[in-house]
Scaffold this active site. Structure first.
Site, mmCIF file in Angstrom:
data_model
loop_
_atom_site.group_PDB
_atom_site.id
_atom_site.type_symbol
_atom_site.label_atom_id
_atom_site.label_comp_id
_atom_site.label_asym_id
_atom_site.label_seq_id
_atom_site.Cartn_x
_atom_site.Cartn_y
_atom_site.Cartn_z
ATOM 1 N N HIS A 1 1.034 -1.185 0.017
ATOM 2 C CA HIS A 1 -0.106 -0.193 -0.105
ATOM 3 C C HIS A 1 0.911 1.139 0.004
ATOM 4 C CE1 HIS A 1 -3.848 -1.766 0.455
ATOM 5 N NE2 HIS A 1 -3.264 -2.945 1.237
ATOM 6 N N ASP B 1 2.835 2.036 -2.845
ATOM 7 C CA ASP B 1 3.197 2.151 -4.088
ATOM 8 C C ASP B 1 2.108 3.365 -4.643
ATOM 9 O OD1 ASP B 1 0.869 0.458 -4.438
ATOM 10 O OD2 ASP B 1 1.533 -0.552 -6.175
ATOM 11 N N GLY C 1 -6.082 -14.588 -7.345
ATOM 12 C CA GLY C 1 -6.680 -14.030 -6.083
ATOM 13 C C GLY C 1 -5.762 -14.416 -4.944
ATOM 14 N N GLY D 1 -2.923 -12.903 -4.116
ATOM 15 C CA GLY D 1 -2.042 -11.697 -4.003
ATOM 16 C C GLY D 1 -0.627 -11.912 -4.643
ATOM 17 N N SER E 1 -0.522 -11.570 -7.842
ATOM 18 C CA SER E 1 -0.713 -10.472 -9.157
ATOM 19 C C SER E 1 -0.801 -11.455 -10.408
ATOM 20 C CB SER E 1 0.278 -9.582 -9.118
ATOM 21 O OG SER E 1 -0.356 -8.343 -9.495
ATOM 22 N N SER E 2 -1.700 -12.313 -10.331
ATOM 23 C CA SER E 2 -2.128 -13.004 -11.691
ATOM 24 C C SER E 2 -2.773 -11.808 -12.694
ATOM 25 C CB SER E 2 -2.880 -14.350 -11.547
ATOM 26 O OG SER E 2 -4.221 -13.740 -11.052
ATOM 27 N N GLU F 1 -6.068 -2.086 -15.325
ATOM 28 C CA GLU F 1 -6.614 -2.501 -13.942
ATOM 29 C C GLU F 1 -7.667 -1.523 -13.473
ATOM 30 O OE1 GLU F 1 -4.639 -5.514 -12.302
ATOM 31 O OE2 GLU F 1 -5.809 -5.225 -10.565
ATOM 32 N N ASP G 1 2.724 -3.915 -9.182
ATOM 33 C CA ASP G 1 2.345 -4.980 -9.776
ATOM 34 C C ASP G 1 2.899 -5.263 -11.001
ATOM 35 O OD1 ASP G 1 1.561 -5.470 -7.304
ATOM 36 O OD2 ASP G 1 -0.685 -5.879 -7.880
HETATM 37 P P1 ADP Z 1 -4.427 -11.629 -7.989
HETATM 38 O O1 ADP Z 1 -3.876 -10.513 -9.114
HETATM 39 O O2 ADP Z 1 -4.135 -11.147 -6.733
HETATM 40 O O3 ADP Z 1 -4.346 -13.068 -8.571
HETATM 41 P P2 ADP Z 1 -6.948 -10.360 -8.735
HETATM 42 O O4 ADP Z 1 -8.462 -10.758 -8.478
HETATM 43 O O5 ADP Z 1 -6.428 -9.080 -8.868
HETATM 44 O O6 ADP Z 1 -5.903 -11.382 -8.111
HETATM 45 O O7 ADP Z 1 -6.955 -11.110 -10.259
HETATM 46 C C1 ADP Z 1 -7.425 -12.252 -10.548
HETATM 47 C C2 ADP Z 1 -8.174 -12.308 -11.824
HETATM 48 O O8 ADP Z 1 -7.429 -12.291 -12.939
HETATM 49 C C3 ADP Z 1 -9.034 -13.529 -12.084
HETATM 50 O O9 ADP Z 1 -10.157 -13.478 -11.443
HETATM 51 C C4 ADP Z 1 -9.255 -13.620 -13.652
HETATM 52 O O10 ADP Z 1 -10.197 -12.783 -13.993
HETATM 53 C C5 ADP Z 1 -7.693 -13.049 -13.972
HETATM 54 N N1 ADP Z 1 -6.822 -14.218 -14.231
HETATM 55 C C6 ADP Z 1 -5.735 -14.479 -13.611
HETATM 56 N N2 ADP Z 1 -5.125 -15.536 -14.186
HETATM 57 C C7 ADP Z 1 -5.876 -16.072 -14.726
HETATM 58 C C8 ADP Z 1 -5.850 -17.220 -15.758
HETATM 59 N N3 ADP Z 1 -4.638 -18.248 -15.717
HETATM 60 N N4 ADP Z 1 -6.748 -17.538 -16.455
HETATM 61 C C9 ADP Z 1 -8.070 -16.772 -16.450
HETATM 62 N N5 ADP Z 1 -8.353 -15.533 -16.026
HETATM 63 C C10 ADP Z 1 -7.163 -15.210 -15.034
HETATM 64 MG MG MG Z 2 -4.515 -8.451 -8.970
#
Ligand code: ADP
Ligand code: MG
Length: 388
Positions: free
Chosen positions: A39, A41, A126, A128, A130-131, A164, A176
């Site tokens: 928090h 950044d 989800g 953290g 940062s997918s 985002e 991220d």
């Molecule tokens: P975090 O970034 O912490 O993982 P977020 O809620 O910010 O969590 O982002 C997760 C979202 O990103 C998922 O709900 C989806 O919409 C998208 N996402 C991430 N990885 C994938 C994946 N492998 N396939 C499809 N969607 C994805």
């Molecule tokens: Mg995220």
């Protein structure tokens, strides 16, 4: 560690070729950890992240039409996006990160063309790690490369971040996306989020290493609280500015200034956390440079106390993990990581007794919450790249 990526790349390439009968361009963008500085950044402060050996791979090829066909291999879900109708949010959450990138490229004047894309990832979603940023960064690098548009890395980072903000509704800072694009193998990044000046610090601490514990509580319900924290910090800055015009963001403020002005108690606590966390990140950078694991770990524990007590973005599962780690001599440090309300803790653990320490935490978590703890061993890797 390269094996994880290779396997993912192969899977995505094969799936693309099967589905679209073309040879694709392949890009990979990693997720990230953050040693300390959460928090901070979006308050123009300091962070200490690293890109990790879990990420998103995307395969793309032009299709000669005005339509983009996006396929999520993990969700087995397809979204078509027309290039002629303007970009609007989809009811498919995952598609928004890519549509957001298309919108960003379009607004900065890129001549878009139709393409097909398939992507898949191995970042726990989800948690953290940062997918979402990995997905945005894979999209921006993949699409710009496919169209022969030479964007510099900073532009990519900003387009990904904006996606985002505008299409996922999370007013995140720059950490991220910066980490996903700028990561370096074996290194953490000491980043100043105001100037984007950064320095790579070797991520090797004598006789100790990192491990992540995943509560598997999805943080996504925390999105509105995240935006609320951001607003509380902005309120704090606007109060401080009335007395200290030089304060443009909380990185310009100190605890003494905060004591001299009057503001709502909640806002005060939020600001105090950010000011103290910035100081911790600066110190942590010097400790990491000197390989002082125990000192670095102590700052991590303090960071968690601030995030939980003053900033109030922790949850019982995260607090439990940190409290238990504090009792064990193997753990030099432990803290919740990322936006909060779920996801992972990051732990600095001594090599000696490592497995035993992890087992103790695993079993105490299971007993308390009746669920299995996720345990991840991660390596620092290079940032987003075209796969050759
Ligand atoms: P975090 O970034 O912490 O993982 P977020 O809620 O910010 O969590 O982002 C997760 C979202 O990103 C998922 O709900 C989806 O919409 C998208 N996402 C991430 N990885 C994938 C994946 N492998 N396939 C499809 N969607 C994805
Ligand atoms: Mg995220």
């Amino acid at each position: 560690m390269k094996n994880n990526e290779n396997e993912l790349n192969r899977k995505v390439r094969n799936s693309f070729e099967e589905k679209f009968s073309q040879k694709p361009l392949l890009v990979h963008a990693p997720g990230r950890i953050n040693l300390i500085g959460d928090h901070t950044d979006y308050n123009n402060g300091y962070v200490l992240p690293a890109a990790i050996d879990r990420g998103i791979t995307m395969a793309l090829a032009k299709n000669g039409t005005d339509t983009c066909r996006l396929f999520s291999l993990d969700l087995k879900d397809m979204q078509e996006v027309s290039l002629n109708t303007g970009f609007i949010r989809s009811d498919k959450g995952w598609a928004n990160y890519i549509i957001g990138v298309l919108d960003g490229l379009n607004s900065r004047g890129t001549r878009l063309e139709g393409f097909d894309a398939v992507f898949s990832g191995n970042i726990p979603i989800g948690s953290g790690l940062s997918s979402s940023a990995a997905l945005e960064c894979a999209a921006v690098m993949g699409i710009s490369e496919l169209l022969g548009e030479s964007l510099d890395k900073e532009e990519m980072i900003h387009i990904a971040q904006e996606a985002e903000h505008k299409f996922a509704g999370v007013n995140c800072g720059i950490m991220d996306q910066f980490s996903s694009v700028m990561g370096k193998e074996g290194h953490a990044i000491r980043l100043d989020c105001e100037s984007l000046q950064h320095e790579y610090l070797p991520l090797d601490i004598k006789n100790a290493g990192l491990v992540l514990f995943d509560t598997k509580v999805s943080h996504s319900l925390g999105d509105s609280a995240y935006n609320q924290r951001r607003m509380e910090c902005e309120t704090g800055v606007s109060v401080l500015r009335q007395f200290f015009p030089e304060v443009r963001s909380l990185r310009d403020a100190d605890a003494e200034m905060l004591e001299t002005v009057e503001m709502p108690e909640t806002v005060f606590r939020r600001c105090l956390y950010v000011i103290e966390e910035n100081e911790r990140v600066v110190k942590a950078g010097t400790y990491l440079k000197s390989g002082l694991g125990k000192e670095l770990g102590k700052l991590m524990f303090e960071s968690h106390d601030g995030l939980s007590g003053l900033y109030e973005v922790s949850c019982p599962e995260l607090d439990h993990l940190v409290t238990e780690a504090k009792k064990l001599p193997q753990f030099f440090g432990s803290r919740m990581m990322g936006g909060g309300f779920g996801g992972c803790t990051i732990n600095l653990i001594s090599d000696e007794g490592r497995e035993e320490g992890i087992e103790k935490i695993r079993s105490s978590f299971g007993q308390r919450f009746g669920r299995e703890l996720g345990v991840y061993h991660v390596q620092a890797v290079e940032g987003a790249h075209v796969v050759t």
